[in-house]
Write a protein that holds these residues in place. Structure first.
Motif, PDB file in Angstrom:
ATOM      1  N   MET A  95       0.850  -1.189   0.000  1.00 45.28           N
ATOM      2  CA  MET A  95       0.000   0.000   0.000  1.00 45.28           C
ATOM      3  C   MET A  95       0.887   1.241   0.000  1.00 45.28           C
ATOM      4  O   MET A  95       1.849   1.335   0.759  1.00 45.28           O
ATOM      5  CB  MET A  95      -0.896   0.011   1.235  1.00 45.28           C
ATOM      6  N   GLY A  96       0.577   2.195  -0.869  1.00 42.82           N
ATOM      7  CA  GLY A  96       1.303   3.457  -0.921  1.00 42.82           C
ATOM      8  C   GLY A  96       0.346   4.629  -0.952  1.00 42.82           C
ATOM      9  O   GLY A  96      -0.889   4.456  -0.968  1.00 42.82           O
ATOM     10  N   LEU A  97       0.906   5.842  -0.973  1.00 40.05           N
ATOM     11  CA  LEU A  97       0.054   7.022  -0.999  1.00 40.05           C
ATOM     12  C   LEU A  97      -0.718   7.149  -2.301  1.00 40.05           C
ATOM     13  O   LEU A  97      -1.852   7.609  -2.332  1.00 40.05           O
ATOM     14  CB  LEU A  97       0.915   8.276  -0.787  1.00 40.05           C
ATOM     15  N   GLU A  98      -0.110   6.724  -3.407  1.00 36.81           N
ATOM     16  CA  GLU A  98      -0.759   6.853  -4.700  1.00 36.81           C
ATOM     17  C   GLU A  98      -0.881   5.519  -5.440  1.00 36.81           C
ATOM     18  O   GLU A  98      -1.318   5.503  -6.593  1.00 36.81           O
ATOM     19  CB  GLU A  98       0.021   7.835  -5.577  1.00 36.81           C
ATOM     20  N   HIS A  99      -0.501   4.411  -4.783  1.00 40.98           N
ATOM     21  CA  HIS A  99      -0.512   3.140  -5.497  1.00 40.98           C
ATOM     22  C   HIS A  99      -0.733   1.994  -4.504  1.00 40.98           C
ATOM     23  O   HIS A  99      -0.179   2.009  -3.392  1.00 40.98           O
ATOM     24  CB  HIS A  99       0.814   2.939  -6.236  1.00 40.98           C
ATOM     25  N   SER A 100      -1.537   1.030  -4.899  1.00 43.97           N
ATOM     26  CA  SER A 100      -1.749  -0.179  -4.084  1.00 43.97           C
ATOM     27  C   SER A 100      -1.649  -1.399  -4.985  1.00 43.97           C
ATOM     28  O   SER A 100      -1.974  -1.338  -6.178  1.00 43.97           O
ATOM     29  CB  SER A 100      -3.109  -0.140  -3.389  1.00 43.97           C
ATOM     30  N   TYR A 101      -1.184  -2.515  -4.381  1.00 43.14           N
ATOM     31  CA  TYR A 101      -0.939  -3.736  -5.156  1.00 43.14           C
ATOM     32  C   TYR A 101      -1.219  -4.950  -4.281  1.00 43.14           C
ATOM     33  O   TYR A 101      -0.838  -4.990  -3.098  1.00 43.14           O
ATOM     34  CB  TYR A 101       0.512  -3.753  -5.633  1.00 43.14           C
ATOM     35  N   SER A 102      -1.896  -5.944  -4.866  1.00 45.17           N
ATOM     36  CA  SER A 102      -2.123  -7.205  -4.153  1.00 45.17           C
ATOM     37  C   SER A 102      -2.014  -8.354  -5.152  1.00 45.17           C
ATOM     38  O   SER A 102      -2.436  -8.228  -6.310  1.00 45.17           O
ATOM     39  CB  SER A 102      -3.490  -7.225  -3.475  1.00 45.17           C
ATOM     40  N   TYR A 103      -1.437  -9.461  -4.676  1.00 45.84           N
ATOM     41  CA  TYR A 103      -1.232 -10.617  -5.535  1.00 45.84           C
ATOM     42  C   TYR A 103      -1.391 -11.884  -4.702  1.00 45.84           C
ATOM     43  O   TYR A 103      -0.954 -11.949  -3.545  1.00 45.84           O
ATOM     44  CB  TYR A 103       0.164 -10.582  -6.167  1.00 45.84           C
ATOM     45  N   SER A 104      -2.018 -12.911  -5.285  1.00 46.05           N
ATOM     46  CA  SER A 104      -2.153 -14.198  -4.599  1.00 46.05           C
ATOM     47  C   SER A 104      -2.126 -15.311  -5.646  1.00 46.05           C
ATOM     48  O   SER A 104      -2.531 -15.117  -6.796  1.00 46.05           O
ATOM     49  CB  SER A 104      -3.452 -14.266  -3.801  1.00 46.05           C
ATOM     50  N   ASP A 105      -1.631 -16.478  -5.246  1.00 49.47           N
ATOM     51  CA  ASP A 105      -1.648 -17.634  -6.142  1.00 49.47           C
ATOM     52  C   ASP A 105      -1.814 -18.910  -5.326  1.00 49.47           C
ATOM     53  O   ASP A 105      -1.493 -18.960  -4.129  1.00 49.47           O
ATOM     54  CB  ASP A 105      -0.386 -17.698  -7.002  1.00 49.47           C
ATOM     55  N   ILE A 106      -2.321 -19.945  -5.982  1.00 49.04           N
ATOM     56  CA  ILE A 106      -2.526 -21.271  -5.386  1.00 49.04           C
ATOM     57  C   ILE A 106      -2.025 -22.317  -6.372  1.00 49.04           C
ATOM     58  O   ILE A 106      -2.368 -22.273  -7.559  1.00 49.04           O
ATOM     59  CB  ILE A 106      -4.008 -21.535  -5.061  1.00 49.04           C
ATOM     60  N   SER A 107      -1.209 -23.235  -5.906  1.00 52.08           N
ATOM     61  CA  SER A 107      -0.757 -24.344  -6.747  1.00 52.08           C
ATOM     62  C   SER A 107      -1.086 -25.662  -6.066  1.00 52.08           C
ATOM     63  O   SER A 107      -1.136 -25.746  -4.832  1.00 52.08           O
ATOM     64  CB  SER A 107       0.754 -24.246  -7.002  1.00 52.08           C
ATOM     65  N   SER A 108      -1.327 -26.683  -6.852  1.00 55.05           N
ATOM     66  CA  SER A 108      -1.643 -28.000  -6.309  1.00 55.05           C
ATOM     67  C   SER A 108      -1.222 -29.056  -7.311  1.00 55.05           C
ATOM     68  O   SER A 108      -1.033 -28.779  -8.500  1.00 55.05           O
ATOM     69  CB  SER A 108      -3.136 -28.134  -5.994  1.00 55.05           C
ATOM     70  N   GLY A 109      -1.085 -30.301  -6.845  1.00 57.09           N
ATOM     71  CA  GLY A 109      -0.710 -31.389  -7.741  1.00 57.09           C
ATOM     72  C   GLY A 109      -0.739 -32.730  -7.046  1.00 57.09           C
ATOM     73  O   GLY A 109      -0.687 -32.821  -5.815  1.00 57.09           O
ATOM     74  N   LEU A 110      -0.837 -33.788  -7.841  1.00 57.63           N
ATOM     75  CA  LEU A 110      -0.784 -35.148  -7.323  1.00 57.63           C
ATOM     76  C   LEU A 110      -0.277 -36.081  -8.421  1.00 57.63           C
ATOM     77  O   LEU A 110      -0.363 -35.788  -9.607  1.00 57.63           O
ATOM     78  CB  LEU A 110      -2.153 -35.615  -6.811  1.00 57.63           C
ATOM     79  N   THR A 111       0.266 -37.206  -7.986  1.00 56.69           N
ATOM     80  CA  THR A 111       0.720 -38.248  -8.894  1.00 56.69           C
ATOM     81  C   THR A 111       0.338 -39.602  -8.319  1.00 56.69           C
ATOM     82  O   THR A 111       0.572 -39.857  -7.133  1.00 56.69           O
ATOM     83  CB  THR A 111       2.250 -38.205  -9.087  1.00 56.69           C
ATOM     84  N   ASN A 112      -0.279 -40.449  -9.115  1.00 53.77           N
ATOM     85  CA  ASN A 112      -0.497 -41.834  -8.697  1.00 53.77           C
ATOM     86  C   ASN A 112      -0.127 -42.765  -9.842  1.00 53.77           C
ATOM     87  O   ASN A 112      -0.164 -42.387 -11.002  1.00 53.77           O
ATOM     88  CB  ASN A 112      -1.934 -42.077  -8.204  1.00 53.77           C
ATOM     89  N   GLY A 113       0.287 -43.963  -9.465  1.00 53.17           N
ATOM     90  CA  GLY A 113       0.741 -44.894 -10.483  1.00 53.17           C
ATOM     91  C   GLY A 113       0.518 -46.337 -10.093  1.00 53.17           C
ATOM     92  O   GLY A 113       0.428 -46.673  -8.908  1.00 53.17           O
ATOM     93  N   LEU A 114       0.426 -47.196 -11.098  1.00 53.54           N
ATOM     94  CA  LEU A 114       0.273 -48.632 -10.914  1.00 53.54           C
ATOM     95  C   LEU A 114       1.302 -49.333 -11.780  1.00 53.54           C
ATOM     96  O   LEU A 114       1.351 -49.132 -12.982  1.00 53.54           O
ATOM     97  CB  LEU A 114      -1.131 -49.094 -11.309  1.00 53.54           C
ATOM     98  N   LYS A 115       2.128 -50.169 -11.142  1.00 53.09           N
ATOM     99  CA  LYS A 115       3.153 -50.928 -11.860  1.00 53.09           C
ATOM    100  C   LYS A 115       2.824 -52.418 -11.795  1.00 53.09           C
ATOM    101  O   LYS A 115       2.711 -52.992 -10.707  1.00 53.09           O
ATOM    102  CB  LYS A 115       4.537 -50.685 -11.265  1.00 53.09           C
ATOM    103  N   LEU A 116       2.680 -53.053 -12.956  1.00 55.15           N
ATOM    104  CA  LEU A 116       2.475 -54.495 -13.052  1.00 55.15           C
ATOM    105  C   LEU A 116       3.792 -55.145 -13.469  1.00 55.15           C
ATOM    106  O   LEU A 116       4.497 -54.625 -14.342  1.00 55.15           O
ATOM    107  CB  LEU A 116       1.388 -54.812 -14.077  1.00 55.15           C
ATOM    108  N   HIS A 117       4.119 -56.270 -12.855  1.00 52.53           N
ATOM    109  CA  HIS A 117       5.394 -56.916 -13.157  1.00 52.53           C
ATOM    110  C   HIS A 117       5.238 -58.434 -13.149  1.00 52.53           C
ATOM    111  O   HIS A 117       4.421 -58.997 -12.420  1.00 52.53           O
ATOM    112  CB  HIS A 117       6.464 -56.497 -12.149  1.00 52.53           C
ATOM    113  N   ALA A 118       6.047 -59.101 -13.960  1.00 54.82           N
ATOM    114  CA  ALA A 118       6.077 -60.569 -14.034  1.00 54.82           C
ATOM    115  C   ALA A 118       7.467 -60.979 -14.475  1.00 54.82           C
ATOM    116  O   ALA A 118       8.062 -60.357 -15.371  1.00 54.82           O
ATOM    117  CB  ALA A 118       5.027 -61.101 -15.004  1.00 54.82           C
ATOM    118  N   GLY A 119       8.016 -62.032 -13.834  1.00 55.17           N
ATOM    119  CA  GLY A 119       9.342 -62.463 -14.196  1.00 55.17           C
ATOM    120  C   GLY A 119       9.757 -63.727 -13.479  1.00 55.17           C
ATOM    121  O   GLY A 119       8.914 -64.488 -12.971  1.00 55.17           O
TER     122      GLY A 119
END
Length: 296
Positions: free
Chosen positions: A267-291
């Motif tokens: 916040m300033g006398l002649e200028h104001s600024y606001s910023y926000s961000d949100i990030s998210s993520g996920l990873t899932n996996g299935l491994k099949l194997h035979a030997g």
């Protein structure tokens, strides 16, 4: 009768002396035998990775000259999904030492290399300009490795037909920049878990595994905090000959990177600024194997 008695006593003595020798060469219990193997398997790994990012910015000039206000927002989504082929090598040992029975150690290495489908989308909005956005998709290379070690101790139950093995684990995993994000890029992890082995017959053993680990430097998280990795697996081990075993199974993994929030305000006398961000993520996996595995 005396020669007969002497012959009988000599036979008993010979049998008693041969018991340690016979037990030394006797096969271990099936649930112990499956933990004394080195094996090679072909694998197919399905992985689904999703990430999202949203931001919002407000800038206002409160001076008497212009008095403009600008509001803008953006959102992006990225996803990779699909199967990749590969192989894995497993080696485990169970032994007695230091007055303790069924000490356990294992090493695991797996590699996957192929292509997965990706989709990305970006959108931006502002009250001072027209909306902007684009989408992209296609197939791209995806590869990675999983290197880990485990140590623990087994406990025999149910007349030696059930083996319970708690363990601690640690390792290092890598993935390509075009493939999976977060759980990759060359990250260390450490945790613990529980293995179970149950002998349905002398030749067939059902196997289970549950693991937890902290992924150090979770990659996609802007705050770089460790994130939990959850794993579970089921498999079978079938003895075809005295040494050669057929192995097969499936392993599931899941990691969520949570919702990371960031906010800034000035916040300033002649200028104001606001910023926000949100990030998210996920990873899932299935491994099949035979030997195949070789019992030693």
């Amino acid at each position: 009768m005396r020669p007969s008695c002497r012959l009988l006593l000599s036979s008993l003595a010979l049998c008693a002396a041969s018991v340690p020798v016979m037990s030394a060469f006797a096969d271990p219990a099936p649930v112990i035998a499956v933990n004394r193997e080195i094996g090679l398997s072909m694998t197919g790994t399905f992985r689904n990775s999703v990430s999202g990012y949203n931001s919002h910015m407000t800038e206002q000039d409160t001076s008497s000259h212009s008095g403009f206000t600008e509001e803008s927002a953006s959102s992006s989504r990225y996803r990779t999904i699909g199967w990749t082929p590969g192989f894995q090598v497993d080696a485990s040992i169970m032994f007695n030492a230091f007055g303790m029975e069924n000490l356990y150690g294992a090493l695991h290495f797996s590699l996957e290399d192929g292509q997965r489908n990706y989709k990305s989308r970006y959108r931006a909005y502002s009250n001072l300009s027209a909306p902007y956005g684009f989408s992209a998709g296609g197939n791209d290379s995806s590869n990675g490795t999983d290197n880990r070690g485990e140590i623990g101790k087994g406990f025999l139950l149910l007349s030696n037909s059930f083996l319970l093995t708690p363990f601690i684990q640690g390792g290092y995993t890598t993935s390509s920049s075009n493939g999976d994000f977060g759980y990759g890029y060359g990250l260390y992890f450490a945790g613990a878990g529980l293995k179970t082995d149950y002998a349905l017959t002398s030749r067939l053993v059902l196997r289970g595994r549950f693991g937890w680990a902290e992924v150090l430097n979770s990659g996609i998280s802007y705050n770089k905090q460790p994130r939990p990795l959850w794993e579970g697996g089921l498999g079978v081990d079938c003895r075809m000959t005295r040494r050669l075993h057929l192995t097969a199974g499936g392993d599931y993994s899941y990691i969520s990177y949570g919702r990371n929030r960031n906010a800034e305000t000035s916040m300033g006398l002649e200028h104001s600024y606001s910023y926000s961000d949100i990030s998210s993520g996920l990873t899932n996996g299935l491994k099949l194997h035979a030997g195949l595995a070789w019992q030693f």
